[in-house]
Design a protein around this motif. Structure first.
Motif, PDB file in Angstrom:
ATOM      1  N   ARG A 176     -23.892  75.937 -88.267  1.00  0.00           N
ATOM      2  CA  ARG A 176     -22.666  76.689 -88.054  1.00  0.00           C
ATOM      3  C   ARG A 176     -22.120  76.355 -86.681  1.00  0.00           C
ATOM      4  O   ARG A 176     -22.848  76.256 -85.727  1.00  0.00           O
ATOM      5  N   ALA A 177     -20.833  76.183 -86.582  1.00  0.00           N
ATOM      6  CA  ALA A 177     -20.252  76.028 -85.261  1.00  0.00           C
ATOM      7  C   ALA A 177     -18.908  76.722 -85.255  1.00  0.00           C
ATOM      8  O   ALA A 177     -17.936  76.225 -84.742  1.00  0.00           O
ATOM      9  N   TYR A 223     -21.686  75.193 -79.930  1.00  0.00           N
ATOM     10  CA  TYR A 223     -20.889  74.357 -80.837  1.00  0.00           C
ATOM     11  C   TYR A 223     -21.542  73.009 -81.109  1.00  0.00           C
ATOM     12  O   TYR A 223     -21.045  71.954 -80.681  1.00  0.00           O
ATOM     13  N   SER A 224     -22.655  73.023 -81.828  1.00  0.00           N
ATOM     14  CA  SER A 224     -23.395  71.791 -82.053  1.00  0.00           C
ATOM     15  C   SER A 224     -22.548  70.707 -82.719  1.00  0.00           C
ATOM     16  O   SER A 224     -22.677  69.538 -82.383  1.00  0.00           O
ATOM     17  N   ALA A 235     -28.876  75.017 -80.150  1.00  0.00           N
ATOM     18  CA  ALA A 235     -27.481  75.219 -79.778  1.00  0.00           C
ATOM     19  C   ALA A 235     -27.036  76.648 -80.072  1.00  0.00           C
ATOM     20  O   ALA A 235     -27.492  77.267 -81.020  1.00  0.00           O
ATOM     21  N   GLU A 288     -24.240  79.266 -81.376  1.00  0.00           N
ATOM     22  CA  GLU A 288     -23.216  79.171 -82.409  1.00  0.00           C
ATOM     23  C   GLU A 288     -21.813  79.060 -81.796  1.00  0.00           C
ATOM     24  O   GLU A 288     -20.993  78.290 -82.232  1.00  0.00           O
ATOM     25  N   ASN A 289     -21.560  79.907 -80.804  1.00  0.00           N
ATOM     26  CA  ASN A 289     -20.257  79.904 -80.138  1.00  0.00           C
ATOM     27  C   ASN A 289     -20.457  80.459 -78.732  1.00  0.00           C
ATOM     28  O   ASN A 289     -21.576  80.758 -78.333  1.00  0.00           O
ATOM     29  N   GLU A 295     -19.709  83.355 -77.459  1.00  0.00           N
ATOM     30  CA  GLU A 295     -20.224  84.732 -77.417  1.00  0.00           C
ATOM     31  C   GLU A 295     -21.737  84.725 -77.611  1.00  0.00           C
ATOM     32  O   GLU A 295     -22.478  85.413 -76.912  1.00  0.00           O
ATOM     33  N   ASP A 296     -22.174  83.939 -78.588  1.00  0.00           N
ATOM     34  CA  ASP A 296     -23.608  83.821 -78.844  1.00  0.00           C
ATOM     35  C   ASP A 296     -24.319  83.265 -77.612  1.00  0.00           C
ATOM     36  O   ASP A 296     -25.409  83.716 -77.255  1.00  0.00           O
TER      37      ASP A 296
END
Lengths: 324, 299
Positions: free
Chosen positions: A281-282, B33-34, B62, B64-65, B67-68
């Motif tokens: 997920r990205a 953001y992998s 990684a 996720e975004n 915020e994560d």
């Protein structure tokens, strides 16, 4: 066979329910065959998708021609511009990066992240949890069902009370406790909080209530200790109930996303399958639905197979312990 | 061939001190953001190792975004398992600095011989300067941009890039025309948390920073103006309350005509979009002119 309206309606409702339950699985498996474009546009290309060849962008980025390479090639074709040469080289790379969506999805499922390692972690964690749960729950359930001691009813009401506590309510203190002893990002953090299953104790206690006292008394008369009664007499009689509990426990912890997500913050080697899925997920910057669905399919398959094999025992176990 | 010779020489010089040191320094690193950065780092790493053979980079999973990323760092700070370097969103640095999790880079910068000439422009460094210390170095930057599905836009009479809306009023106007032409969801505007720089953009374009002296400046005429603009866009375009990734899907599926989001999604939109003519265009603000050169300094 007699035709009965009641039976027909009952079955129609059950079939409808089954379809609703199966629909997400259908979508999952179907998406695992499709390309990103087909999924995002909702193109109607059937269960297996069109299998139109796609370009694997990661493969292209990895093979992107370096400046040196462009310069060397440019010397061979002095009449062309740098941009032309770059494009020719890039097209060559692209040609070698075309794949069918189904191959791309399942291949990236295993190569993009170490999925096999995640599956192994899943096995280690769920098996350890289940074994320790049994070691704790069986003696506790035996004592609550068959032994007379002061405060037994109170202890049992505590078990019932604990059934009411949702894990999310105590996640924060649990996390802080584990953090203070330096156990985050370890297998221990994944296992310890689940080792005492009040549900397991409750389920086994209900089952042991149905076991005749004579069986235990016979064991005692033969000079067995209480613990050998538990492991040699009660355990074998409890196999169906244990299997039912095993399914609950293994499914819950194999599929658990919440807890591993909290305690495993960066150690990739400890990821369990569901949080491993997160790596695909990205957010808006390109979630790969195809590979995610391929991963999900791979993850649920062992569970479905296990359930199919143990189905009969599972239902037996539930009716034996739960319905009495 | 001359250049090649030069670069080899440089590498040899750099490897020399490294081979004298025995123990490798392990640096733990994590990024968000992998899909966006995996290949980038894969390509950078060998070059970095060539230049610094005594350093080993250990990649963590990684985020996720953004915020994560910040959430993970906050949790790891409690457990004392922080990575050495983390890649965070520009607008999430303050909390890490305030909590003392981020450390000043000044001692390291002082040891660099030619830091100012290494490409770190002072305007970029200011983005990560708190007090008088630099806490982070810029790595990647993206800008707000308008994504247009020209096939859908044609339904509103927009035939070329020159006809694309230039102000938010014109965007709303196009929305109306698209809805009249039967488009249910004409637009998505990235208001969500990662995209709150759209709010920043609306305020900066009026010469008002979002934060001043630790205060959220929404309680200003410019703030009100920004919110009013957002309200008119949301209402005028009947924008559904979607997550950004769903909003992006709304666009890639060929339903929406306009999608206002970061330049960083161009590649993923290109990869997933249905068969339509896709263009991007800059967004102009409500007022004609905007950037007075002060806003960045104020941040």
């Amino acid at each position: 066979m007699n035709f009965s309206i009641g039976q027909t309606i009952k079955h129609a409702i059950l079939i409808l329910g089954a379809l609703i339950v199966i629909a997400p699985f259908y979508t999952m498996v179907s998406y695992s065959f499709k390309s990103q474009r087909e999924i995002e546009t909702g193109a109607d290309t059937g269960f297996f998708g069109s299998q139109e060849v796609i370009i694997d962008e990661f493969c292209v980025h990895r093979g992107q021609p370096e400046r040196e390479e462009v310069k060397d090639t440019l010397e061979l074709y002095p009449e062309k511009t740098e941009r032309d040469v770059y494009n020719i080289l890039l097209d060559e790379v692209k040609k070698n990066c075309t794949k069918k969506p189904v191959f791309f999805n399942y291949q990236s499922a295993f190569t993009f992240a170490p999925l096999l390692r995640y599956l192994l972690n899943g096995v280690i964690v769920t098996v350890s949890i289940f074994l320790i749960q049994v070691i704790v729950a069986l003696p506790a359930a035996y004592a609550l069902a068959k032994l007379r001691f002061w405060g037994r009813d109170f202890a049992f009401s505590l078990v019932l009370f604990c059934l009411l506590i949702p894990v999310h309510a105590i996640a924060l203190p649990l996390y802080i406790m584990l953090a203070k002893v330096g156990l985050t990002n370890t297998y221990a953090a994944l296992i310890i909080p689940w080792t005492i299953s009040v549900f397991g104790i409750f389920l086994m206690r209900q089952f042991f209530m149905t076991v005749p006292d004579d069986l235990i008394d016979a064991g005692r008369m033969d000079g067995m200790s209480e613990f050998s009664i538990i492991w040699k007499v009660m355990l074998p009689t409890a196999i169906p109930a244990l299997l039912a509990f095993a399914i609950f426990s293994v499914v819950a912890h194999w599929n658990d996303y919440f807890w591993p997500r909290v305690v495993i913050t960066g150690e990739r080697n400890l990821f369990t399958p569901p949080i491993g899925m997160r790596e695909y997920r990205a957010d808006s910057d390109g979630t790969f639905y195809g590979p995610i669905m391929a991963v999900s399919t791979v993850i649920v398959t062992p569970l479905i197979v296990a359930f199919m094999l143990a189905q009969k025992r599972f239902i037996e176990g539930i009716t034996l312990s739960g319905m009495k | 061939m001359k250049t090649k010779y030069l670069s080899t020489l440089l590498v040899a010089l750099l490897t020399l001190p490294g081979s004298l040191l025995q123990a490798k320094v392990v640096v733990e690193f994590a990024y968000p953001y992998s899909q966006l950065f995996d290949v980038t780092y894969e390509k950078i790493l060998p070059k970095f190792y060539e230049a610094h053979p005594n350093i080993e980079i250990k990649m963590r999973a990684a985020y996720e975004n953004y915020e994560d990323g910040t959430n993970t760092i906050l949790r790891e700070a409690v457990a004392n398992k922080l990575p050495d370097i983390t890649m965070q969103g520009l607008n999430r640095q303050a909390i890490l600095v305030e909590k003392g999790i981020a450390k000043s880079l000044e001692p390291f910068i002082a040891k660099e011989a030619n830091f100012s000439k290494d490409g770190y422009h002072s305007a970029m460094l200011k983005l990560s300067t708190f007090g008088n210390d630099v806490y982070g170095l810029p790595f990647s930057i993206s800008l707000p941009v308008g994504y247009y599905n020209m096939d859908v836009m044609a339904k509103a009479g927009v035939k070329s890039v020159d006809d694309l809306p230039k102000t938010w009023e014109e965007v709303i106007d196009v929305c109306g025309k698209l809805m009249d032409a039967g488009v249910k969801n004409p637009m998505f505007w990235g208001w969500n948390i990662t995209g709150n720089w759209f709010l920043q953009a609306l305020m900066w374009s009026q010469g008002q920073g979002v934060m001043e002296n630790g205060k959220f400046m929404i309680d200003t005429p410019e703030g009100l103006q920004a919110l009013e603009t957002m309200k008119s866009i949301f209402r005028g375009c009947k924008m559904p309350n979607l997550s950004t990734s769903d909003g992006s899907t709304l666009f890639t599926s060929g339903e929406a005509g306009m999608f206002f989001w970061s330049t960083s999604s161009v590649a993923s939109v290109e990869r997933a979009k249905a068969d339509f003519d896709f263009k991007t265009n800059g967004i102009t603000s409500r007022r004609k002119c905007c950037y007075d050169g002060k806003s960045i300094r104020r941040s």
